[in-house]
Structures are given as structure tokens and as C-alpha cells.
Design a protein around this motif. Sequence first.
Motif, PDB file in Angstrom:
ATOM      1  N   UNK A   1      -0.475   0.873 -27.602  1.00 27.06           N
ATOM      2  CA  UNK A   1      -0.405   1.756 -26.433  1.00 27.06           C
ATOM      3  C   UNK A   1       0.947   1.535 -25.773  1.00 27.06           C
ATOM      4  N   UNK A   2       1.558   2.600 -25.298  1.00 27.66           N
ATOM      5  CA  UNK A   2       2.805   2.500 -24.534  1.00 27.66           C
ATOM      6  C   UNK A   2       2.766   3.555 -23.445  1.00 27.66           C
ATOM      7  N   UNK A   3       3.556   3.331 -22.410  1.00 26.05           N
ATOM      8  CA  UNK A   3       3.668   4.341 -21.360  1.00 26.05           C
ATOM      9  C   UNK A   3       4.371   5.566 -21.924  1.00 26.05           C
ATOM     10  N   UNK A   4       3.885   6.719 -21.560  1.00 30.78           N
ATOM     11  CA  UNK A   4       4.584   7.957 -21.909  1.00 30.78           C
ATOM     12  C   UNK A   4       5.792   8.067 -20.975  1.00 30.78           C
ATOM     13  N   UNK A   5       6.620   9.058 -21.201  1.00 35.30           N
ATOM     14  CA  UNK A   5       7.769   9.268 -20.304  1.00 35.30           C
ATOM     15  C   UNK A   5       7.284   9.473 -18.867  1.00 35.30           C
ATOM     16  N   UNK A   6       6.244  10.293 -18.703  1.00 33.57           N
ATOM     17  CA  UNK A   6       5.692  10.549 -17.366  1.00 33.57           C
ATOM     18  C   UNK A   6       5.072   9.300 -16.758  1.00 33.57           C
ATOM     19  N   UNK A   7       4.387   8.498 -17.572  1.00 36.41           N
ATOM     20  CA  UNK A   7       3.786   7.260 -17.083  1.00 36.41           C
ATOM     21  C   UNK A   7       4.847   6.264 -16.654  1.00 36.41           C
ATOM     22  N   UNK A   8       5.903   6.142 -17.456  1.00 34.74           N
ATOM     23  CA  UNK A   8       6.998   5.229 -17.116  1.00 34.74           C
ATOM     24  C   UNK A   8       7.686   5.659 -15.821  1.00 34.74           C
ATOM     25  N   UNK A   9       7.895   6.972 -15.670  1.00 38.47           N
ATOM     26  CA  UNK A   9       8.524   7.490 -14.451  1.00 38.47           C
ATOM     27  C   UNK A   9       7.640   7.198 -13.224  1.00 38.47           C
ATOM     28  N   UNK A  10       6.332   7.427 -13.372  1.00 39.15           N
ATOM     29  CA  UNK A  10       5.411   7.175 -12.265  1.00 39.15           C
ATOM     30  C   UNK A  10       5.438   5.692 -11.851  1.00 39.15           C
ATOM     31  N   UNK A  11       5.470   4.799 -12.838  1.00 39.53           N
ATOM     32  CA  UNK A  11       5.473   3.368 -12.524  1.00 39.53           C
ATOM     33  C   UNK A  11       6.817   2.936 -11.920  1.00 39.53           C
TER      34      UNK A  11
ATOM     35  N   UNK B   1       1.907  -2.362 -19.361  1.00 37.76           N
ATOM     36  CA  UNK B   1       2.712  -1.611 -20.328  1.00 37.76           C
ATOM     37  C   UNK B   1       4.148  -1.399 -19.878  1.00 37.76           C
ATOM     38  N   UNK B   2       4.459  -1.707 -18.632  1.00 32.25           N
ATOM     39  CA  UNK B   2       5.857  -1.646 -18.192  1.00 32.25           C
ATOM     40  C   UNK B   2       6.715  -2.624 -18.988  1.00 32.25           C
ATOM     41  N   UNK B   3       6.085  -3.684 -19.496  1.00 31.16           N
ATOM     42  CA  UNK B   3       6.800  -4.684 -20.287  1.00 31.16           C
ATOM     43  C   UNK B   3       6.963  -4.295 -21.750  1.00 31.16           C
ATOM     44  N   UNK B   4       6.423  -3.139 -22.144  1.00 30.84           N
ATOM     45  CA  UNK B   4       6.520  -2.683 -23.529  1.00 30.84           C
ATOM     46  C   UNK B   4       5.153  -2.402 -24.112  1.00 30.84           C
TER      47      UNK B   4
ATOM     48  N   UNK C   1       0.851  -1.183   0.000  1.00 32.62           N
ATOM     49  CA  UNK C   1       0.000   0.000   0.000  1.00 32.62           C
ATOM     50  C   UNK C   1       0.888   1.234   0.000  1.00 32.62           C
ATOM     51  N   UNK C   2       0.659   2.073  -0.992  1.00 35.28           N
ATOM     52  CA  UNK C   2       1.488   3.272  -1.146  1.00 35.28           C
ATOM     53  C   UNK C   2       0.937   4.436  -0.342  1.00 35.28           C
ATOM     54  N   UNK C   3       1.776   5.413  -0.161  1.00 32.62           N
ATOM     55  CA  UNK C   3       1.385   6.678   0.457  1.00 32.62           C
ATOM     56  C   UNK C   3       0.206   7.241  -0.340  1.00 32.62           C
ATOM     57  N   UNK C   4      -0.849   7.679   0.328  1.00 33.98           N
ATOM     58  CA  UNK C   4      -2.006   8.219  -0.390  1.00 33.98           C
ATOM     59  C   UNK C   4      -1.682   9.429  -1.264  1.00 33.98           C
ATOM     60  N   UNK C   5      -0.551  10.064  -1.030  1.00 30.01           N
ATOM     61  CA  UNK C   5      -0.152  11.210  -1.846  1.00 30.01           C
ATOM     62  C   UNK C   5       0.602  10.814  -3.113  1.00 30.01           C
ATOM     63  N   UNK C   6       0.931   9.527  -3.253  1.00 28.88           N
ATOM     64  CA  UNK C   6       1.627   9.070  -4.458  1.00 28.88           C
ATOM     65  C   UNK C   6       0.660   9.185  -5.636  1.00 28.88           C
ATOM     66  N   UNK C   7       1.148   9.641  -6.791  1.00 24.00           N
ATOM     67  CA  UNK C   7       0.258   9.821  -7.954  1.00 24.00           C
ATOM     68  C   UNK C   7      -0.517   8.565  -8.354  1.00 24.00           C
ATOM     69  N   UNK C   8       0.051   7.407  -8.141  1.00 26.74           N
ATOM     70  CA  UNK C   8      -0.629   6.160  -8.502  1.00 26.74           C
ATOM     71  C   UNK C   8      -1.889   5.957  -7.660  1.00 26.74           C
TER      72      UNK C   8
END
Length: 189
Positions: A122-132, A74-77, A53-60
Motif C-alpha cells: 500500500x502507498x499513498x496516492x498523489x491525492x493522499x500524499x498531498x492531503x497528508x 504511509x508517509x514514510x513509504x 486539532x485541525x479545522x473541521x473543514x480540512x479533508x483529514x
Amino acid sequence: MRKNKGRMGSIIRKKMGAILAVVNDKPEYPLEIEKMAAELECLLPKLMRRLFTLDPNHPVAELPIAQLRVCTILQGGSKSMTILSDELAISMSAMTQIADRLEKSGLVERFGEADDRRIKLLRLSEGGARMMRDRRASRIEQVAATLSDIDPETRDEFIKSIRIMLQTSEIRNVERLPVDPIAARQELA
């Protein structure tokens, strides 16, 4: 007439017994195994919640579970919309809505395949990849903190036991298992 009623009741009971035998056609396990299985059924979800369980303030934390699952896969490509909808067992319409929302929030990019522009990938954007990546790093940090409080021998036994459980469950359930969308984690390790 009375004999027929008794005989009909007997036939119905036999048929019902056969039906119940098919419905309840599951292996019998020793009581000790049943108790362990029940305990694991309670413990594993609790453990997963406590460790991951992540911090509730984490973007995810803001993402609905379906969108998070897509980002995890999509982390796998990059993947086609069809493959994603199949892996998630959702309709193409639902997949399109999820993709639209993720694209609007800047977490994924949609593009056409070079050979066939009708196929949408579909692929993760740079921001999506960073968030994951941040999500994964936070989760690993939480698990590392817990593991550091356990003696090394117990840690090793625990990891070994988890691997054995996973391998055994994969062998026993091979025909029921979908493609593992979380396999991307192994590749990232």
C-alpha cells in the motif's frame, strides 16, 4: 480445629500478601515526581488537542482514526498489508477493510511486489500524499503561531525538555515499544 483455622487464615493472608506484592510490584517514586507525572498526564493530552486539532473543514477531519493512522504510516513509504496490520495491532481482515476504504476514496494505491505478486503493498496516492502534506503544514503553522508568543529561551528549554523526556522514555520502555509508525515525520522534517 480452631488452631488450624487460625493457621490457615495466616497462610492465606501470607499468600494474598505475596500475590498483591507481585500485582503491585511497581517502583515507588517521591511524591513530587508522582505529582509532576499526574500533571503531565493531564497537560500533554490538552496540549496535543490544542496544538494539533485541525479545522473541521480540512479533508483529514473526515477520516476515521484508523484510516488516518494508516495514511500517517504511509508517509514514510509503501508498506505491506502484513506490516501495517502488525504496526497497528489489528487483524489482517480489519486492515483489508481499511485499505479498501482508503483505496475507494482515492487516498492510497494497492500494488503487488515485483518479486512476489502475492505480497500486497500500500502507498499513498498523489491525492493522499498531498492531503497528508497539507495536514502537516497546517499543524506546523498552528504550533509556530503558539511558539512565536513564547520567548526564545523558554522555547529552547521546552524543546530540550521534550527531547529528554522522549529519549528517557524510549530507553526505559524499549522492550514494550512497537515500531514507531510516526517516525516518518522525522524523515519528512
